[in-house]
Design an enzyme around this catalytic site. Structure first.
Site, mmCIF file in Angstrom:
data_model
loop_
_atom_site.group_PDB
_atom_site.id
_atom_site.type_symbol
_atom_site.label_atom_id
_atom_site.label_comp_id
_atom_site.label_asym_id
_atom_site.label_seq_id
_atom_site.Cartn_x
_atom_site.Cartn_y
_atom_site.Cartn_z
ATOM 1 N N HIS A 1 23.932 48.962 20.451
ATOM 2 C CA HIS A 1 24.975 48.984 21.261
ATOM 3 C C HIS A 1 24.429 50.178 22.414
ATOM 4 C CE1 HIS A 1 29.006 49.512 22.393
ATOM 5 N NE2 HIS A 1 28.742 50.814 22.676
ATOM 6 N N ARG B 1 43.478 55.208 26.790
ATOM 7 C CA ARG B 1 42.606 56.200 27.380
ATOM 8 C C ARG B 1 42.348 55.983 28.745
ATOM 9 N NH1 ARG B 1 37.922 55.959 23.640
ATOM 10 N NH2 ARG B 1 36.862 57.474 25.215
ATOM 11 N N ASP C 1 41.652 51.246 17.700
ATOM 12 C CA ASP C 1 40.534 51.595 18.969
ATOM 13 C C ASP C 1 41.071 50.811 20.179
ATOM 14 O OD1 ASP C 1 38.246 52.897 20.214
ATOM 15 O OD2 ASP C 1 37.672 50.680 20.342
ATOM 16 N N LYS D 1 33.896 50.450 15.822
ATOM 17 C CA LYS D 1 33.629 49.198 15.799
ATOM 18 C C LYS D 1 32.351 48.640 14.997
ATOM 19 C CE LYS D 1 34.699 49.684 20.040
ATOM 20 N NZ LYS D 1 34.904 49.926 21.605
ATOM 21 N N SER E 1 35.252 55.994 19.078
ATOM 22 C CA SER E 1 35.557 54.454 19.460
ATOM 23 C C SER E 1 34.483 53.534 19.166
ATOM 24 C CB SER E 1 35.908 54.419 20.846
ATOM 25 O OG SER E 1 35.612 53.440 21.361
HETATM 26 N N1 URA Z 1 32.849 52.223 24.767
HETATM 27 C C1 URA Z 1 33.712 52.296 23.948
HETATM 28 O O1 URA Z 1 33.597 51.258 22.981
HETATM 29 N N2 URA Z 1 34.384 53.261 23.717
HETATM 30 C C2 URA Z 1 34.320 54.446 24.457
HETATM 31 O O2 URA Z 1 35.385 55.133 24.376
HETATM 32 C C3 URA Z 1 33.537 54.410 25.574
HETATM 33 C C4 URA Z 1 32.830 53.195 25.682
#
Ligand code: URA
Length: 430
Positions: A89, A175, A168, A194, A190
């Site tokens: 990621h 956000r 999220d 995932k 966040s």
């Molecule tokens: N990517 C995400 O999935 N969440 C965040 O808060 C920032 C970047």
């Protein structure tokens, strides 16, 4: 103790650490629609200002995971042998197309790479938008299709389903419009909610640092990386992180089809040095997390196995790996106004110009242009002369050229002294 939104907001506002019960209540009730948008906005802003302890971050992450389902890839098999799963990621950067060559490369060594990706919003591009520039390719797979492709091909890139950490999804959207994205506890929870819900056994994080990234300095990026590595370890996901530079955009292109074309160059054994360097470093991390050591990831780029896996991955998701990529109807050039060496190439400005040309979206659900983007012809330290081409702008909507050119004013600095080119890989956190 009774639980209510106002006392939770007030507690965080005054600097208290929230209890597990308060966190579970806030996350679950907001996701169910029982806490109002303005109350969650206030709580998020209090978290931005007051921060969270490690226990609070872990609990907030677990509470978000608990609002949805968890995938399980622990039984993926090929020829009777169980495959290890490893994902990567990136916290997001300009020209960051590494997922495209990296997934098939790592999968070509017999590792399963499930990549649940997102679409772009703002100046950073989304992996799904890039792959959708390939004719026929589709991002929406069922869990059964994803599992089959992992077993057959080893690499899959698809959209995260709506039931994966739905809290999220809702909190991130809030956000985004309340100025509460830039918070280490909120970003870490966040991303990791995932990734943990996705069910990968191991995870390699690419935490970007610089003008084109969320984290503008190395200390903040290292803290974000450490927080995510700890969250992963607590959840049984073997997690490591690289800290990498994002003051300068990656490679030579930003834009959907343009980045696919550049990724194909890497898979064919060529491509820009920085993209190759980062792909190799992340591949090495992923392979060693999966227990595959003593291999040189460059080998499967040279012998074509990574390209074969790419073609199988694209075809497996309905795409035609041999189809020509879309090309912009209109192009424009930006040229240097002075002689000298390139001492700065600003990632944020390039990302914004690509977005203005149509490569990105202004709001969720808006369409993107596959053809649009920016190509830069110079790198840090390169000698240029007045009149040399710095950028080529690509779009289907030429009326956007003026605003994109305006975004690029000052993006390149030319100096008459020697230029120190910074390293792309700045650190590793385990
Ligand atoms: N990517 C995400 O999935 N969440 C965040 O808060 C920032 C970047």
């Amino acid at each position: 103790m009774t639980l209510d939104a106002v006392s939770i907001i007030a507690a965080k506002r005054d600097g208290a650490a929230l209890s597990d019960e308060q966190i579970d209540y806030a996350v679950a009730s907001y996701t169910a629609g029982d806490i109002a948008e303005e109350q969650m906005s206030a709580l998020l802003m209090a978290i931005v200002w007051r921060g969270m302890t490690r226990r609070e971050i872990a609990r907030w992450t677990a509470a978000m995971i608990a609002t949805g389902t968890r995938l399980d890839f622990s039984e993926i098999r090929r020829n009777g042998r169980r495959l290890t799963t490893v994902d990567k990621h990136s916290t997001g950067g300009v020209g960051d197309k590494i997922t495209l060559p990296l997934g098939p490369l790592v999968a070509s060594y017999g590792v399963a790479v499930p990549q649940l990706s997102g679409r772009g919003l703002g100046h950073t591009g989304g992996t799904l938008d890039k792959l959708e520039s390939i004719a026929g390719w589709r991002a929406d797979l069922t869990v059964e299709e994803m599992t089959r492709q992992l077993a057959d091909v080893g690499a899959v890139v698809c959209a995260a389903g709506a039931d994966l950490a739905p809290a999220d999804r809702k909190i991130y959207a809030l956000r985004d419009v309340t100025g509460t994205v830039e918070s280490i506890p909120l970003i870490a929870s966040s991303i990791m909610s995932k990734k943990i819900a996705e069910g990968t056994a191991a995870l390699v994080l690419d935490v970007k640092v610089g003008s084109g990234a969320f984290m503008k300095n190395l200390d903040d990026a290292a803290e974000l990386a450490r927080t995510m590595v700890e969250l992963g370890a607590d959840a049984g996901v073997a997690t490591t992180a690289l800290l990498t530079d994002m003051n300068t955009p990656l490679g030579r292109t930003a834009g959907n089809a343009l980045e696919v074309a550049e990724s194909l160059e890497v898979l064919a054994g060529g491509g820009p040095d920085d993209v190759v360097e980062l792909t190799m470093a992340l591949a090495q991390e992923m392979l060693s997390s999966a227990g595959v050591s003593d291999v040189d990831p460059a080998e499967n780029l040279r012998n074509g196995r990574a390209m074969d896996t790419w073609r199988a991955m694209i075809a497996g998701q309905g795409g035609d790996p041999y189809a020509a990529l879309p090309v912009a109807s209109d192009r424009d050039a930006v040229v240097a106004s002075a002689d000298g060496r390139v001492s700065r190439l600003d990632a944020m400005a390039v990302g914004r110009a690509a977005w203005l040309l149509g490569a990105g979206r202004a709001a969720p659900g808006h369409p993107v242009q596959a053809e649009a983007g920016v190509q830069w012809h110079v790198g840090l330290g390169d000698q240029v002369r007045a009149g040399d081409r710095l950028f080529t702008l690509h779009t289907q909507t030429p009326e956007r050229f003026d605003t994109a050119r305006a975004a690029l004013v000052g993006a390149v600095e030319v100096s008459d002294v020697a230029v120190q080119v910074p390293q792309r890989i700045l650190g590793r956190i385990t």
